[in-house]
Design a protein around this motif. Structure first.
Motif, PDB file in Angstrom:
ATOM      1  N   ALA A 112     -28.536  25.837  -1.695  1.00  0.00           N
ATOM      2  CA  ALA A 112     -28.751  24.440  -1.318  1.00  0.00           C
ATOM      3  C   ALA A 112     -27.389  23.765  -1.340  1.00  0.00           C
ATOM      4  O   ALA A 112     -26.533  24.104  -2.171  1.00  0.00           O
ATOM      5  N   VAL A 113     -27.172  22.816  -0.435  1.00  0.00           N
ATOM      6  CA  VAL A 113     -25.922  22.073  -0.401  1.00  0.00           C
ATOM      7  C   VAL A 113     -26.218  20.652  -0.866  1.00  0.00           C
ATOM      8  O   VAL A 113     -27.107  19.995  -0.320  1.00  0.00           O
ATOM      9  N   VAL A 114     -25.487  20.211  -1.902  1.00  0.00           N
ATOM     10  CA  VAL A 114     -25.689  18.858  -2.430  1.00  0.00           C
ATOM     11  C   VAL A 114     -24.516  17.971  -2.024  1.00  0.00           C
ATOM     12  O   VAL A 114     -23.454  18.463  -1.623  1.00  0.00           O
ATOM     13  N   ASP A 115     -24.726  16.661  -2.149  1.00  0.00           N
ATOM     14  CA  ASP A 115     -23.765  15.709  -1.584  1.00  0.00           C
ATOM     15  C   ASP A 115     -22.674  15.264  -2.556  1.00  0.00           C
ATOM     16  O   ASP A 115     -21.994  14.266  -2.295  1.00  0.00           O
ATOM     17  N   ALA A 116     -22.491  15.979  -3.656  1.00  0.00           N
ATOM     18  CA  ALA A 116     -21.415  15.653  -4.608  1.00  0.00           C
ATOM     19  C   ALA A 116     -20.453  16.823  -4.698  1.00  0.00           C
ATOM     20  O   ALA A 116     -20.847  17.929  -5.114  1.00  0.00           O
ATOM     21  N   GLY A 117     -19.204  16.573  -4.297  1.00  0.00           N
ATOM     22  CA  GLY A 117     -18.162  17.600  -4.360  1.00  0.00           C
ATOM     23  C   GLY A 117     -16.937  17.084  -5.098  1.00  0.00           C
ATOM     24  O   GLY A 117     -17.051  16.292  -6.035  1.00  0.00           O
ATOM     25  N   LEU A 118     -15.771  17.529  -4.644  1.00  0.00           N
ATOM     26  CA  LEU A 118     -14.510  17.220  -5.332  1.00  0.00           C
ATOM     27  C   LEU A 118     -14.192  15.736  -5.394  1.00  0.00           C
ATOM     28  O   LEU A 118     -13.443  15.303  -6.267  1.00  0.00           O
ATOM     29  N   LYS A 119     -14.734  14.958  -4.448  1.00  0.00           N
ATOM     30  CA  LYS A 119     -14.443  13.525  -4.486  1.00  0.00           C
ATOM     31  C   LYS A 119     -15.407  12.775  -5.397  1.00  0.00           C
ATOM     32  O   LYS A 119     -15.275  11.564  -5.576  1.00  0.00           O
ATOM     33  N   SER A 120     -16.372  13.492  -5.957  1.00  0.00           N
ATOM     34  CA  SER A 120     -17.357  12.860  -6.829  1.00  0.00           C
ATOM     35  C   SER A 120     -17.292  13.365  -8.263  1.00  0.00           C
ATOM     36  O   SER A 120     -18.036  12.883  -9.124  1.00  0.00           O
ATOM     37  N   MET A 121     -16.431  14.324  -8.540  1.00  0.00           N
ATOM     38  CA  MET A 121     -16.275  14.803  -9.922  1.00  0.00           C
ATOM     39  C   MET A 121     -15.000  15.618 -10.032  1.00  0.00           C
ATOM     40  O   MET A 121     -14.563  16.243  -9.064  1.00  0.00           O
ATOM     41  N   ALA A 122     -14.408  15.598 -11.219  1.00  0.00           N
ATOM     42  CA  ALA A 122     -13.224  16.428 -11.490  1.00  0.00           C
ATOM     43  C   ALA A 122     -13.688  17.839 -11.839  1.00  0.00           C
ATOM     44  O   ALA A 122     -14.650  18.022 -12.584  1.00  0.00           O
ATOM     45  N   VAL A 123     -13.003  18.834 -11.288  1.00  0.00           N
ATOM     46  CA  VAL A 123     -13.372  20.230 -11.565  1.00  0.00           C
ATOM     47  C   VAL A 123     -12.247  20.982 -12.284  1.00  0.00           C
ATOM     48  O   VAL A 123     -12.328  22.197 -12.447  1.00  0.00           O
ATOM     49  N   ASP A 124     -11.206  20.253 -12.728  1.00  0.00           N
ATOM     50  CA  ASP A 124     -10.076  20.920 -13.381  1.00  0.00           C
ATOM     51  C   ASP A 124     -10.481  21.680 -14.630  1.00  0.00           C
ATOM     52  O   ASP A 124      -9.838  22.648 -15.008  1.00  0.00           O
ATOM     53  N   SER A 125     -11.551  21.250 -15.303  1.00  0.00           N
ATOM     54  CA  SER A 125     -12.028  21.948 -16.504  1.00  0.00           C
ATOM     55  C   SER A 125     -13.316  22.713 -16.230  1.00  0.00           C
ATOM     56  O   SER A 125     -14.082  22.998 -17.146  1.00  0.00           O
ATOM     57  N   GLY A 126     -13.560  23.021 -14.969  1.00  0.00           N
ATOM     58  CA  GLY A 126     -14.741  23.802 -14.631  1.00  0.00           C
ATOM     59  C   GLY A 126     -15.761  23.007 -13.840  1.00  0.00           C
ATOM     60  O   GLY A 126     -15.700  21.780 -13.752  1.00  0.00           O
ATOM     61  N   LEU A 127     -16.689  23.730 -13.251  1.00  0.00           N
ATOM     62  CA  LEU A 127     -17.721  23.120 -12.407  1.00  0.00           C
ATOM     63  C   LEU A 127     -18.786  22.456 -13.277  1.00  0.00           C
ATOM     64  O   LEU A 127     -18.904  22.750 -14.464  1.00  0.00           O
ATOM     65  N   PRO A 128     -19.566  21.550 -12.693  1.00  0.00           N
ATOM     66  CA  PRO A 128     -20.582  20.852 -13.489  1.00  0.00           C
ATOM     67  C   PRO A 128     -21.775  21.743 -13.816  1.00  0.00           C
ATOM     68  O   PRO A 128     -21.999  22.758 -13.164  1.00  0.00           O
ATOM     69  N   TRP A 129     -22.502  21.306 -14.848  1.00  0.00           N
ATOM     70  CA  TRP A 129     -23.804  21.904 -15.136  1.00  0.00           C
ATOM     71  C   TRP A 129     -24.880  21.148 -14.363  1.00  0.00           C
ATOM     72  O   TRP A 129     -24.793  19.916 -14.222  1.00  0.00           O
ATOM     73  N   ILE A 130     -25.905  21.867 -13.934  1.00  0.00           N
ATOM     74  CA  ILE A 130     -27.115  21.208 -13.408  1.00  0.00           C
ATOM     75  C   ILE A 130     -28.020  20.946 -14.613  1.00  0.00           C
ATOM     76  O   ILE A 130     -28.338  21.860 -15.361  1.00  0.00           O
ATOM     77  N   TRP A 131     -28.373  19.703 -14.815  1.00  0.00           N
ATOM     78  CA  TRP A 131     -29.117  19.285 -16.010  1.00  0.00           C
ATOM     79  C   TRP A 131     -30.613  19.351 -15.722  1.00  0.00           C
ATOM     80  O   TRP A 131     -31.058  18.937 -14.652  1.00  0.00           O
ATOM     81  N   ASN A 132     -31.357  19.892 -16.647  1.00  0.00           N
ATOM     82  CA  ASN A 132     -32.792  20.017 -16.450  1.00  0.00           C
ATOM     83  C   ASN A 132     -33.502  19.793 -17.769  1.00  0.00           C
ATOM     84  O   ASN A 132     -33.456  20.652 -18.662  1.00  0.00           O
ATOM     85  N   GLU A 133     -34.115  18.637 -17.913  1.00  0.00           N
ATOM     86  CA  GLU A 133     -34.866  18.297 -19.129  1.00  0.00           C
ATOM     87  C   GLU A 133     -34.051  18.533 -20.389  1.00  0.00           C
ATOM     88  O   GLU A 133     -34.496  19.203 -21.337  1.00  0.00           O
ATOM     89  N   GLY A 134     -32.853  17.997 -20.413  1.00  0.00           N
ATOM     90  CA  GLY A 134     -32.065  18.003 -21.652  1.00  0.00           C
ATOM     91  C   GLY A 134     -31.232  19.233 -21.916  1.00  0.00           C
ATOM     92  O   GLY A 134     -30.685  19.396 -23.011  1.00  0.00           O
ATOM     93  N   ALA A 135     -31.101  20.101 -20.917  1.00  0.00           N
ATOM     94  CA  ALA A 135     -30.299  21.319 -21.129  1.00  0.00           C
ATOM     95  C   ALA A 135     -29.787  21.801 -19.784  1.00  0.00           C
ATOM     96  O   ALA A 135     -30.331  21.442 -18.733  1.00  0.00           O
ATOM     97  N   PRO A 136     -28.725  22.637 -19.789  1.00  0.00           N
ATOM     98  CA  PRO A 136     -28.288  23.203 -18.512  1.00  0.00           C
ATOM     99  C   PRO A 136     -29.407  24.040 -17.896  1.00  0.00           C
ATOM    100  O   PRO A 136     -30.112  24.760 -18.601  1.00  0.00           O
ATOM    101  N   SER A 137     -29.568  23.917 -16.581  1.00  0.00           N
ATOM    102  CA  SER A 137     -30.631  24.652 -15.891  1.00  0.00           C
ATOM    103  C   SER A 137     -30.504  26.149 -16.129  1.00  0.00           C
ATOM    104  O   SER A 137     -29.418  26.717 -16.051  1.00  0.00           O
ATOM    105  N   ALA A 138     -31.633  26.782 -16.391  1.00  0.00           N
ATOM    106  CA  ALA A 138     -31.645  28.237 -16.580  1.00  0.00           C
ATOM    107  C   ALA A 138     -31.716  28.959 -15.241  1.00  0.00           C
ATOM    108  O   ALA A 138     -31.399  30.145 -15.157  1.00  0.00           O
TER     109      ALA A 138
END
Lengths: 382, 382
Positions: free
Chosen positions: B286-312
């Motif tokens: 899936a392609v989402v609408d948040a990339g490099l201009k919407s978050m810093a990735v210098d310390s790694g890519l984001p987690w996808i959050w799912n009910e209080g924890a990173p998505s499994a």
């Protein structure tokens, strides 16, 4: 505190370039104008239209300069990004992307009252959303079907997969199928010239196949848009694109600068971060005042610029949030280190997200500040 | 185009949180308030003052909330960054950094008319510049000598190296030596708890040695400031810091979240990027609408959050300028992929430079937008 206390500007027109406050984003206007002219001449010579990508600069002054030279319009990557360009008088904008959600379709349909707008689709439901929004707004939109020519991001797989979308667009009189978008971002950054040439040829073949499949079904693609700063010499000669959409060529960055170019079409580095040395206490390194908040490092660290080329003696080796670490390239060569308070110009690794950090671009010419251009679409990522 | 055409806001107070336009920067206000209270309670219990770092949030509303809970002031990393906080009424700001150039010294000296300000030095020439600027402005400044306790960035090597600076500061009546700054950023991101504990202990030892060397020379350090969100439990118990300056704890990010915590002092993830799926044409992603201009990735890519924890089941695996690529964690598990138009919340890899991309922070509580806070110091890096 007085509510009227204002932060002094980083630079003012007429000021010597070496007194611009740091860190600042600086554009060499002579280089910029040569880059703009060179791309336009190459497109004109190939008989291909130039629609530069404004996601690289986010700056209406630059878009208007490109159009004054002959560009037919601009690309934006987001609907909100288009707003300051429409407001500045740009009358023809292609959103080179799919959009998600009714708020964006509504904004796009309303913007279409003020300029000619087009957008990409790769799914029937996106067309339904555009149809509903344009119907509500009483406006019309041009639509491009995006075809995936190898990037594996957005776009339908091929010409056959585009046919149901063609039929769906045709069912809505306020939507007009304009043609195909076929872009492969990955090719832009392949380092070797022959590697890039061959990859661009494969991508153009896929584009050509999609066009042929649609033509066989009686669908004419009036416009085929794609291409980028790294592949443009191949895109222009491919015979499949009627329009190219390069962006970074106006600036060039360290990433594009790392590509090998053997062809005649070359662009010069014109974009810099002016930075200053804030600490030399460690003795074996200098600390400068431009870090992660002053430049994007996703495509690598910046080059230190020295009389028209990357410095042979100094390297920018690490970026913290507000600090950059500069070390001699030859170990122990501390004599090469810059003095406290001295200044340097950095070529950022990746221009697009670097522009997205600054509210203004300081244009210099002949050692003097000659223009301050607002980066009016900075942060407009919706 | 009408010059009054305005971009609709991303969110408005009272709106359901799941209708905020994307991408947007979202703060869970309940989590935020717990994090603020938890840090303040830990500092109070240790008898150490809390001076949170505003470089993390750049948001006067957050600074005022921290001070209402008991923070003694804030840190800024740049002089220009301090301006919106002074304007918002923050009366005690420490610039936790050296500054380069007369423009910054002048601005700092002029800001000192409106608030109590302090700044770091690690070189005699910086003191001369501060002395000249404060003399011209007719103001006074507090000065901290920065000591390098292992980071190898700014700061004098040890207490002995600080002594000439002490004498130089004493020669200028408008400058007042307030104490030492001793900060080690690298420790914050060591993953293991014991590894972080041991590194913090070594850094505190170096800080303690510098204090002792100055005391032996008759120089009292009224304030010793340092510490960060990753080392705070050790900094508070070290006995050397009179003041801690953590920043990221109000938000937490994926990088800090990757540290192991065995102590009682923990902070929760409260900062998110709301994003939406804009293309599913590829089928296996899936392609989402948040990339490099919407978050810093210098310390790694984001987690996808799912009910209080990173998505499994889902991972954000690549960021382009305006696109993010989401893939199933288990190869071929396409059933796990989100639908076109569906939304997700991402925990950014690195909060500080992510905040620096947004003009506003959307505060939510109980599924509803409860506040819109300007990120007033965004982009103020001079």
């Amino acid at each position: 505190m007085s509510l009227t206390f204002a932060l002094p500007p980083a630079a003012q027109v007429g000021q010597p370039a070496d007194t611009i406050d740091t860190p600042s984003l600086v554009l060499d206007l002579d280089v910029f104008e040569r880059n703009v002219a060179r791309m336009q001449a190459a497109a004109d010579q190939a008989g291909v239209k130039l629609r530069p990508h404004a996601k690289a600069h986010k700056c209406p002054d630059i878009a208007l300069a490109q159009m004054a030279r002959g560009a037919v319009g601009i690309c934006c990557q987001k609907v909100s990004e288009a707003v300051p360009f429409v407001r500045a008088g740009v009358q023809d904008i292609h959103i080179s992307n799919e959009i998600a959600g009714p708020a964006k379709a509504k904004l796009l349909a309303e913007l279409a009252r003020h300029a000619r707008l087009s957008v990409c689709v790769d799914d029937l439901r996106q067309i339904d959303a555009l149809a509903a929004a344009t119907q509500a707004a009483g406006t019309t939109l041009d639509v491009f079907i995006e075809v995936d020519i190898g990037q594996g991001r957005c776009g339908v797989a091929d010409g056959a997969a585009a046919l149901p979308l063609v039929a769906c667009i045709a069912a809505h009189p306020q939507l007009r199928l304009r043609g195909l978008q076929a872009y492969h971002g990955g090719i832009q950054h392949l380092r070797g010239w022959t590697e890039r040439r061959d990859a661009a040829a494969r991508a153009a073949d896929r584009t050509g196949s999609a066009i042929a499949r649609l033509e066989a079904a009686g669908v004419r693609c009036e416009v085929v848009t794609g291409g980028g700063s790294g592949s443009v010499e191949f895109d222009l000669g491919s015979g499949v694109y009627t329009e190219i959409q390069p962006g970074s060529y106006v600036f060039m960055d360290a990433d594009y600068g790392s590509n090998a170019y053997t062809g005649a079409l070359r662009f010069e580095h014109g974009l810099f971060i002016a930075t200053a040395v804030m600490s030399v206490a460690a003795g074996d390194r200098a600390v400068v005042d431009a870090g992660l908040k002053s430049m994007a490092v996703d495509s690598g660290l910046p080059w230190i610029w020295n009389e028209g080329a990357p410095s042979a003696t100094l390297g920018y080796v690490a970026a913290n949030d507000e600090h950059g670490i500069v070390r001699p390239k030859r170990e122990g060569d501390v004599a090469a280190l810059p003095a406290l308070g001295s200044r340097m110009m950095l070529v950022p690794g990746h221009c697009d997200p670097t522009l997205n950090l600054y509210d203004e671009l300081v244009g210099i010419r002949g050692g003097t500040v000659a223009a301050i251009w607002p980066v009016a679409a900075r942060g407009l990522s919706r």
